[in-house]
Write an enzyme that holds these catalytic residues in place. Structure first.
Site, PDB file in Angstrom:
ATOM      1  CB  ALA A 152      -0.924  -0.002   1.219  1.00 53.74           C
ATOM      2  N   PRO A 153       0.357   2.377  -0.506  1.00 51.05           N
ATOM      3  CG  PRO A 153      -0.955   3.908  -1.697  1.00 51.05           C
ATOM      4  CD  PRO A 153      -0.985   2.520  -1.114  1.00 51.05           C
ATOM      5  CD1 TRP A 154       4.961   7.132   0.222  1.00 52.80           C
ATOM      6  CD2 TRP A 154       3.637   8.919   0.080  1.00 52.80           C
ATOM      7  NE1 TRP A 154       5.439   7.920  -0.805  1.00 52.80           N
ATOM      8  CE2 TRP A 154       4.648   9.032  -0.908  1.00 52.80           C
ATOM      9  CE3 TRP A 154       2.697   9.947   0.176  1.00 52.80           C
ATOM     10  CZ2 TRP A 154       4.737  10.106  -1.799  1.00 52.80           C
ATOM     11  CZ3 TRP A 154       2.771  11.022  -0.704  1.00 52.80           C
ATOM     12  CH2 TRP A 154       3.772  11.093  -1.675  1.00 52.80           C
ATOM     13  CE  LYS A 178       6.753  -2.466   1.633  1.00 50.13           C
ATOM     14  NZ  LYS A 178       6.889  -1.093   2.218  1.00 50.13           N
ATOM     15  N   PRO A 179       2.571  -1.757   4.540  1.00 50.88           N
ATOM     16  CG  PRO A 179       2.650  -0.796   6.679  1.00 50.88           C
ATOM     17  CD  PRO A 179       2.676  -2.129   5.966  1.00 50.88           C
ATOM     18  CB  SER A 230       6.047   5.267  -8.305  1.00 51.92           C
ATOM     19  OG  SER A 230       6.987   4.220  -8.104  1.00 51.92           O
ATOM     20  CD  GLU A 251      -4.351   3.336  -8.437  1.00 44.56           C
ATOM     21  OE1 GLU A 251      -3.878   4.045  -9.354  1.00 44.56           O
ATOM     22  OE2 GLU A 251      -4.462   3.720  -7.273  1.00 44.56           O
ATOM     23  CB  CYS A 285      -2.946   8.204  -8.753  1.00 39.09           C
ATOM     24  SG  CYS A 285      -4.130   7.163  -7.901  1.00 39.09           S
ATOM     25  CD  GLU A 381       1.465  10.572 -10.219  1.00 42.84           C
ATOM     26  OE1 GLU A 381       0.280  10.462  -9.864  1.00 42.84           O
ATOM     27  OE2 GLU A 381       2.256   9.610 -10.262  1.00 42.84           O
TER      28      GLU A 381
END
Length: 479
Positions: A152-154, A178-179, A230, A251, A285, A381
């Site tokens: 997972a992302p931040w 995993k965060p 990313s 994603e 995003c 981005e």
């Protein structure tokens, strides 16, 4: 006086554990720039333990009925509501987000999404059984894929954890999640909440950095790797997963075009687009960061958008007047600042463009005009509170500019002309097209992109099906 840092721990096989080798990393509050906790820096032994726990738990969880999985997920949703203030506090420390907006804009959809997937567990559909060969009946089974390695992302640590575990667990899979190394606190709390509801080993959390994530994806146990992150990270995951043909769910980034035609209500469009561009410091995003405006209203629109940016506030989590908090980490602050510093001579900063204060990672809401299609800030981005503006002449040029990037996640069209809106929605090469709005999401509708924005869907029945596999069973009628 030194303040003792809170100790976060991995959650493996129903218990909290330190990293096997004792390594840790500091976790920093981006609103202050100061460490508030330590988290495990998990290595091979930790990944092995988590995968073994998930693998051992899978057969029993796979064989539970959809009704049992639904009941467990509904309990989790209720627990999230009951412990909402704890989740908010952890997420605010993780990210520096405004407390009020975290309470109203994240907790309700998270709970709703878990409840949606609880219902989806009981709604799997497929082809009806039939005789497609004389004397033979065919049926199709949908089954869970197995152990899922999820990263997972931040930017939305809490909500993206839900997007990962809820469909996977609803479908009968087990999970190792995993965060991000910068935002583990809310995910560790989620593990505590879930731990009292799911059987041990069904849901596991390991903290760590990109090397930890790589070890998860390369591990032989998972049948599927899922990441929100990313493009670079997604490519790395796809490459690693290809070595043993794991399923991959990606994603990734976005560069959403916001196409504004001359017949739109400028005041309303500016109000909505500025919120959709600056919310969460633009760290989304799907953020409305790349505005394309028909040339006849360009100057008026830019002036109004710059005014809206100048009136938009960033600040500390307990300030009720702010729309967004800090960027997540010093590297992200450096990235956003770099885009502004490298602007070409023909670009004009209409508002913002600088860091706010010297404590934490705050950046002013920014509007940049005068840009060309091949400019770096148009093509890449930024992932910050920066909205770029370009002008276009007609529909064809609008489509050319909108589609002329490597990302293809989300987009929006602003017009009162229904036919034009429908034409644009067909031509825009993006996984989502909003019309006269930008950024609303609902659990029932899919979220996911094309091109370098990745593949696979989050949310909806499509997202649920991504965590299943299809088996054909044929039986002889003469047996």
């Amino acid at each position: 006086m030194t303040t003792e840092l809170r100790r976060l721990r991995n959650y493996i096989d129903g218990e909290f554990r330190d990293a096997a080798d004792g390594r840790t990393t500091d976790v920093v509050n981006p609103a202050t720039g100061e460490a508030y906790a330590t988290a495990p820096l998990s290595g091979q032994a930790d990944v092995d333990a988590a995968m073994a726990a998930a693998e051992a738990a899978f057969p029993a969880w796979r064989d539970t009925t959809p009704a049992e999985r639904q009941k467990a997920l509904l309990k989790i949703a209720d627990a999230f509501e009951e412990r909402a203030e704890e989740l908010i506090a952890a997420e605010v420390e993780n990210t520096g987000k405004p407390i009020g907006l975290t309470r109203t804009e994240e907790i309700p959809p998270m709970v709703d999404q878990i409840r949606f997937f609880a219902g989806a567990a009981r709604m799997l559909e497929g082809r009806s059984a039939g005789e497609y060969m004389d004397g033979m009946t065919s049926i199709v089974r949908r089954e869970p894929v197995g152990v899922c390695a999820q990263v997972a992302p931040w930017n939305y640590p809490m909500m993206m954890a839900v997007w990962k575990f809820a469909p996977a667990i609803a479908a009968g899979n087990t999970v190792v999640l995993k965060p991000s190394d910068t935002t583990p606190a809310s995910t560790v709390l989620i593990a505590e909440i879930i731990g009292g509801i799911l059987p041990k080993g069904v849901f596991n959390v390991i903290c760590g950095d990109r090397d930890t994530g790589r070890l998860m994806v390369e591990h032989p146990v998972p049948a599927m790797a899922s990441i929100t992150g990313s493009v670079r990270a997604g490519m790395s995951v796809a490459e690693s997963a290809a070595k043993d043909l794991k399923r991959v769910h990606l994603e990734l980034g976005g560069k959403a075009p916001v196409v504004v035609f001359e017949d739109t209500d400028i005041a309303k469009a500016v109000e909505d687009i500025s919120v959709a561009g600056f919310f969460n410091a633009g760290q989304d995003c799907t953020a409305a960061t790349r505005v394309l405006v028909q040339e006849s209203i360009h100057d008026e629109f830019v002036a109004a958008l710059a005014k809206a940016a100048s009136e938009t506030k960033t600040g500390l989590p307990d300030d009720e007047d702010v729309l967004f908090g800090p960027l997540n980490n010093p590297n992200q602050l450096k990235q956003v600042t770099g885009f502004i510093e490298r602007l070409p001579a023909h670009a004009k900063v209409e508002a913002g463009g600088e860091r706010v204060g010297d404590k934490g990672y705050f950046f002013a809401p920014t509007v940049v005009s005068g840009l060309k299609q091949d400019d770096e800030i148009v093509q890449n981005e930024v992932f910050g509170p920066v909205i770029t503006v370009q002008s276009f002449t007609d529909e064809d040029q609008a489509v050319e500019y909108a589609n002329g990037v490597e990302y293809a996640l989300a987009s929006s069209v602003w017009t009162k002309d229904h036919g034009r809106a429908m034409r644009m929605s067909k031509k825009l090469d993006f996984g989502c097209v909003w019309i006269n709005t930008h950024i609303p999401l609902v659990a029932e509708m899919p979220h996911g992109g094309f091109k370098k924005s990745g593949y696979g869907k989050d949310l909806s029945g499509y997202g649920f099906e991504d965590y299943t596999r299809i088996k054909h069973v044929m039986t002889s009628l003469d047996a």
